[in-house]
Write an enzyme that holds these catalytic residues in place. Structure first.
Site, PDB file in Angstrom:
ATOM      1  N   HIS A  59       0.842  -1.207   0.000  1.00 35.09           N
ATOM      2  CA  HIS A  59       0.000   0.000   0.000  1.00 35.09           C
ATOM      3  C   HIS A  59       0.874   1.252   0.000  1.00 35.09           C
ATOM      4  O   HIS A  59       1.351   1.692   1.043  1.00 35.09           O
ATOM      5  CB  HIS A  59      -0.922  -0.001   1.233  1.00 35.09           C
ATOM      6  CG  HIS A  59      -1.931   1.106   1.230  1.00 35.09           C
ATOM      7  ND1 HIS A  59      -3.169   0.962   1.815  1.00 35.09           N
ATOM      8  CD2 HIS A  59      -1.911   2.360   0.729  1.00 35.09           C
ATOM      9  CE1 HIS A  59      -3.862   2.085   1.666  1.00 35.09           C
ATOM     10  NE2 HIS A  59      -3.103   2.957   1.014  1.00 35.09           N
ATOM     11  N   HIS A  61       1.642   5.201  -2.274  1.00 36.68           N
ATOM     12  CA  HIS A  61       1.175   6.187  -3.260  1.00 36.68           C
ATOM     13  C   HIS A  61       2.422   6.779  -3.910  1.00 36.68           C
ATOM     14  O   HIS A  61       3.253   7.362  -3.227  1.00 36.68           O
ATOM     15  CB  HIS A  61       0.351   7.282  -2.573  1.00 36.68           C
ATOM     16  CG  HIS A  61      -0.885   6.754  -1.908  1.00 36.68           C
ATOM     17  ND1 HIS A  61      -2.100   6.687  -2.536  1.00 36.68           N
ATOM     18  CD2 HIS A  61      -1.080   6.235  -0.675  1.00 36.68           C
ATOM     19  CE1 HIS A  61      -2.999   6.160  -1.719  1.00 36.68           C
ATOM     20  NE2 HIS A  61      -2.406   5.872  -0.577  1.00 36.68           N
ATOM     21  N   LEU A  62       2.546   6.589  -5.213  1.00 36.48           N
ATOM     22  CA  LEU A  62       3.757   7.074  -5.894  1.00 36.48           C
ATOM     23  C   LEU A  62       3.525   8.359  -6.690  1.00 36.48           C
ATOM     24  O   LEU A  62       4.469   8.920  -7.241  1.00 36.48           O
ATOM     25  CB  LEU A  62       4.334   5.980  -6.800  1.00 36.48           C
ATOM     26  CG  LEU A  62       4.804   4.705  -6.070  1.00 36.48           C
ATOM     27  CD1 LEU A  62       5.472   3.761  -7.047  1.00 36.48           C
ATOM     28  CD2 LEU A  62       5.731   5.021  -4.907  1.00 36.48           C
ATOM     29  N   ASN A  93      -4.877   6.197  -7.045  1.00 37.11           N
ATOM     30  CA  ASN A  93      -5.368   7.582  -7.012  1.00 37.11           C
ATOM     31  C   ASN A  93      -4.340   8.579  -7.549  1.00 37.11           C
ATOM     32  O   ASN A  93      -3.966   9.539  -6.896  1.00 37.11           O
ATOM     33  CB  ASN A  93      -5.830   7.974  -5.599  1.00 37.11           C
ATOM     34  CG  ASN A  93      -4.729   7.911  -4.572  1.00 37.11           C
ATOM     35  OD1 ASN A  93      -3.750   7.192  -4.744  1.00 37.11           O
ATOM     36  ND2 ASN A  93      -4.879   8.662  -3.501  1.00 37.11           N
ATOM     37  N   HIS A 178     -10.610   1.146   1.564  1.00 35.46           N
ATOM     38  CA  HIS A 178     -10.274   2.209   2.519  1.00 35.46           C
ATOM     39  C   HIS A 178     -11.576   2.456   3.270  1.00 35.46           C
ATOM     40  O   HIS A 178     -12.497   3.063   2.728  1.00 35.46           O
ATOM     41  CB  HIS A 178      -9.809   3.431   1.720  1.00 35.46           C
ATOM     42  CG  HIS A 178      -9.766   4.712   2.483  1.00 35.46           C
ATOM     43  ND1 HIS A 178      -8.618   5.449   2.636  1.00 35.46           N
ATOM     44  CD2 HIS A 178     -10.728   5.421   3.116  1.00 35.46           C
ATOM     45  CE1 HIS A 178      -8.884   6.543   3.328  1.00 35.46           C
ATOM     46  NE2 HIS A 178     -10.153   6.554   3.629  1.00 35.46           N
ATOM     47  N   ASP A 304       1.412   2.739   3.658  1.00 40.03           N
ATOM     48  CA  ASP A 304       0.541   3.826   3.177  1.00 40.03           C
ATOM     49  C   ASP A 304       1.375   5.087   2.898  1.00 40.03           C
ATOM     50  O   ASP A 304       0.967   6.207   3.200  1.00 40.03           O
ATOM     51  CB  ASP A 304      -0.610   4.130   4.141  1.00 40.03           C
ATOM     52  CG  ASP A 304      -1.745   4.910   3.470  1.00 40.03           C
ATOM     53  OD1 ASP A 304      -1.680   5.164   2.250  1.00 40.03           O
ATOM     54  OD2 ASP A 304      -2.698   5.288   4.180  1.00 40.03           O
ATOM     55  N   HIS A 308       3.641  14.208   0.186  1.00 38.74           N
ATOM     56  CA  HIS A 308       3.017  15.479  -0.195  1.00 38.74           C
ATOM     57  C   HIS A 308       4.087  16.553  -0.220  1.00 38.74           C
ATOM     58  O   HIS A 308       4.975  16.563   0.632  1.00 38.74           O
ATOM     59  CB  HIS A 308       1.936  15.891   0.813  1.00 38.74           C
ATOM     60  CG  HIS A 308       0.711  15.051   0.739  1.00 38.74           C
ATOM     61  ND1 HIS A 308      -0.150  15.088  -0.323  1.00 38.74           N
ATOM     62  CD2 HIS A 308       0.206  14.136   1.601  1.00 38.74           C
ATOM     63  CE1 HIS A 308      -1.140  14.239  -0.118  1.00 38.74           C
ATOM     64  NE2 HIS A 308      -0.946  13.644   1.039  1.00 38.74           N
TER      65      HIS A 308
HETATM   66 ZN   LIG Z   1      -6.609   4.974   2.414  1.00 36.85          ZN
HETATM   67 ZN   LIG Z   2      -3.513   5.009   0.969  1.00 31.19          ZN
END
Ligand SMILES: [Zn+2]
Ligand SMILES: [Zn+2]
Lengths: 422, 309
Positions: A59, A61-62, A93, A178, A304, A308
């Site tokens: 899990h 986010h790239l 996402n 989620h 996760d 940012h």
């Molecule tokens: Zn999530």
């Molecule tokens: Zn996530």
């Protein structure tokens, strides 16, 4: 790539391996375990170290495509191997979201070009992650996704989620939720409780997660779907997953390191690096999560990793985005905090993670891809966020002292990360 | 006072609060002079940085600063947003470049003053942040209560209305319970925040909650009404303004259940006929204008203690 990993303590809980010996790697695959007499190979000395099946963060986010100022597949892949991960599964996402095979193809070709870690993309459940109609799950599967999720958002529509649990069974891929009831969480920026009341911040109640976990477990039982709870964070969620497993459901659950190391008290000074979704919960929830890790209710640890740009994290607390980076701290935090038998830790980071996702398994056996994580259980180190390989700096763990570290990462027989002491 | 910032009542101790109130008493006299000015803060620059409109609080700080001979600059700012590209840190850098000695900040985000305090060299005074704290309001409320009741301990104060979204309620809870006054928070369960009983770290037994206005008002020495925001109705915290007034409006009938020497307070601006009946707001028990007057003296005191020492 060819390599001889020498004098390693090999631990692979899925194959019952725990022995000190050598690994012969030829053409990127494990050729033999044990025989250290070959002399034509470059040597990786693993004396005193543990060598495990490559760790897999299911899990992350790239941010590519779309938000490359925060992270790219290249920088995220570099952060992954520096954290001991040979593989990561990026959530869909992105902008645009990974809801069709052309984006999946793009991610995979960019990964081949620029990432030292293997990338196993997760596709969207619904088109544009809007929660309205199913995305082209079959075509994305053909293109290479290993699971589906609308992460960042839940699928609120119970009928649609039921359809996803049914349809995905054609491909035997997990449906990853989620869990957050958006009506209960609306406007919330931290866990709802004493701290949110004192700080005057709008709360996200534990019930926002729990009501959806409960709904989903009922749908999973009804459909027989392969259901996976992302970043579970509350006591009642742990208890419901435990009970569902006793009933024999085909379900799994992951937890993040920040949900077993921090509580909502970390928000006290309005630190936006303590803002994530699900939010940091209470000490009681942390205790329940730790119990869930120990007794097997929780199958995997996933970071996760949510980079940012610093400009966004310097906004006022309620305006700043949710999420923290985690690829380079996950293993250290788990080794420092959990004190688990090493085989159990490797299950959480590798063998279970592989079972949850639809991937061809790797491990310490002949013919496996030579994807290995090398651990030094005695290494004391301090995390310095300014030295992170991520493009972003939003970690609450800057300056944390840890004991135990991933000191080597081998992907396809190639040493892609090495950190020798001194 | 050795403190550099005033971010909230939560971190103040009783001695600091009393020092502020006592100093305010001595400044009250200045307001009665024909020339209402002392040279105490000559050469100091105070910036009123208001991200939310509030004529009352801003004017009060402006008058307080000017009576102390400081240079006061008003800046109306809009809440930082990514699209506008202005962030609180940019604002902080600008303020430092202008060498402000003190920044009085009002912001819709809880914690914005704490963030600003970390980023600038200036003293920061919180003039209200989100639903977090409004310390100068609680101090002027305490000043008014002490003036009318002669003490801050062993009273019964009813705080009635939208507790969940009120920074005034939070600051008053911290202040009054520190002095051993019983605070009754009164609201609908929908507007009573989670874990409110544990909001204060000490003196927890001085904090009570009720959904019954009659219970809150009975034997109250002080009734403090909170402003209700109309948009809460659309979020279904309560069904209608009419029904809200029925259960939590301060009517004359309700005032009659309190002690004969009860005082009625409101932080302003009021919604007449919503949380408070007009004849009550303008009636003999109301000290609402005393609060306004106390505001200037209390803010002079705070500016003096933070900047003058
Ligand atoms: Zn999530
Ligand atoms: Zn996530």
């Amino acid at each position: 790539m060819d390599l001889l990993v020498k004098n390693a303590r090999l631990v692979d809980p899925a194959r019952g391996v725990d022995t000190v010996t050598n690994v012969v790697i030829r053409a990127g695959k494990i050729r033999a375990l044990g025989d250290g007499s070959v002399s034509d190979l470059p040597i990786f000395d693993a004396t005193g170290l543990i060598v495990a099946p490559g760790f897999f963060d299911i899990h992350v986010h790239l941010r590519e495509p779309g938000t490359e100022e925060a992270e790219t597949i290249a920088t995220g892949g570099n952060a992954a191997v520096a954290g001991g991960f040979t593989a990561v599964a990026p959530m869909p996402n992105t902008k645009p979201s990974n809801d069709n095979p052309s984006i999946t193809h793009y991610i995979l070709s960019e990964a081949r070009r620029s990432s030292p870690a293997r990338i196993f993309p997760i596709g969207a459940i619904t088109k544009e992650q809007k929660g309205e109609t199913l995305a082209e799950i079959g075509e994305m599967f053909e293109a290479g996704v290993v699971g589906i999720s609308d992460d960042g958002k839940p699928v609120m529509d119970a009928q649609l989620f039921r359809r996803a649990l049914e349809y995905s069974q054609m491909f035997d891929i997990p449906v990853i939720q989620h869990c957050e009831d958006l009506h209960l969480s609306k406007g919330g920026v931290m866990h709802e409780g004493v701290y949110s009341t004192r700080l005057g911040l709008k709360g996200i109640p534990a019930a926002a997660e729990e009501t959806m976990v409960s709904r989903d477990l009922i749908l999973a039982e009804m459909t027989g779907g392969k259901y996976h709870v992302a970043h579970l964070s509350t006591r009642r969620s742990v208890e419901m997953v435990r009970a569902a497993k006793v009933r024999g459901l085909r379900i799994s659950a992951e937890v993040t390191p920040h949900h077993f190391t921090l509580t909502d008290a970390a928000v006290a000074e309005y630190d936006t690096n303590a803002k994530m979704n699900p939010p940091l919960r209470t000490a009681d929830d942390v205790d329940a999560v730790l119990d869930g890790i120990r007794d097997g209710t929780i199958d995997a640890i996933a970071s996760d990793h949510a980079p940012h740009h610093i400009n966004l994290k310097m906004l006022e607390f309620d305006l700043a985005p949710f999420g923290i980076t985690g690829l380079e701290t996950a293993v250290g935090l788990a080794l420092t905090k959990l004190q688990l038998p090493i085989g159990r830790l490797i299950e959480l980071f590798s063998t279970n993670a592989q079972k949850i996702m639809r991937v061809a398994p790797w491990g310490l056996f002949e013919g496996s891809e030579a994807d290995l994580t090398v651990l030094d259980l005695n290494r004391s180190w301090t995390f310095d966020v300014n030295k992170s390989r991520s493009l972003s700096r939003n970690s609450p763990f800057h300056g944390w002292q840890m004991k135990g570290k991933a000191v080597g990462t081998i992907v396809g027989g190639k040493v892609v990360y090495e950190d020798r002491a001194g | 006072m050795t403190r550099k910032h005033l971010l909230g009542i939560q971190d103040l101790d009783r001695e600091e609060i009393l020092e502020i109130l006592d100093t305010a008493e001595s400044f009250q006299e200045v307001s009665t002079r024909p020339i209402k000015k002392v040279p105490t803060l000559r050469g100091k620059t105070i910036i009123n940085l208001f991200f939310e409109a509030s004529t009352r609080t801003r004017t009060s700080f402006e008058i307080a600063g000017k009576r102390l001979s400081a240079d006061v600059v008003n800046v109306s700012a809009s809440t930082s947003s990514v699209s506008k590209g202005e962030t609180l840190i940019d604002t902080a850098k600008t303020l430092d470049a202008m060498a402000a000695d003190c920044v009085v900040i009002r912001h819709s985000s809880s914690g914005a003053p704490n963030t600003l305090a970390r980023l600038t060299k200036a003293s920061i005074i919180n003039a209200g942040d989100g639903a977090h704290e409004h310390p100068t309001q609680a101090l002027l409320d305490a000043f008014t209560i002490r003036m009318r009741k002669g003490r801050l301990d062993d009273l019964k104060v009813a705080i009635i209305g939208d507790v969940a979204h009120s920074r005034v309620a939070r600051s008053n809870v911290h202040l009054l319970t520190k002095f051993g006054t019983h605070v009754w928070l009164c609201s609908t369960p929908t507007l009573m925040p989670q874990g409110v009983q544990h909001m204060v770290c000490e003196n927890r037994h001085f904090l009570h909650t009720t959904n019954s206005m009659d219970e809150a008002v009975r034997a109250a020495d002080v009734i403090m009404m909170l402003r209700v925001q109309f948009e809460r109705m659309n979020e279904s915290f309560f069904p209608s303004i009419r029904e809200y007034f029925r259960y939590f409006g301060l009517s004359r009938r309700r005032v009659e259940q309190a002690k004969p020497d009860v005082i009625i307070m409101h932080p302003g601006p009021m919604n007449r006929g919503v949380e408070i009946a007009t004849d009550v707001a303008d009636g003999p028990y109301s000290v609402i204008l005393d609060q306004v007057a106390a505001g200037v003296a209390v803010r002079m005191s705070i500016l003096y203690l933070l900047l003058g020492g």
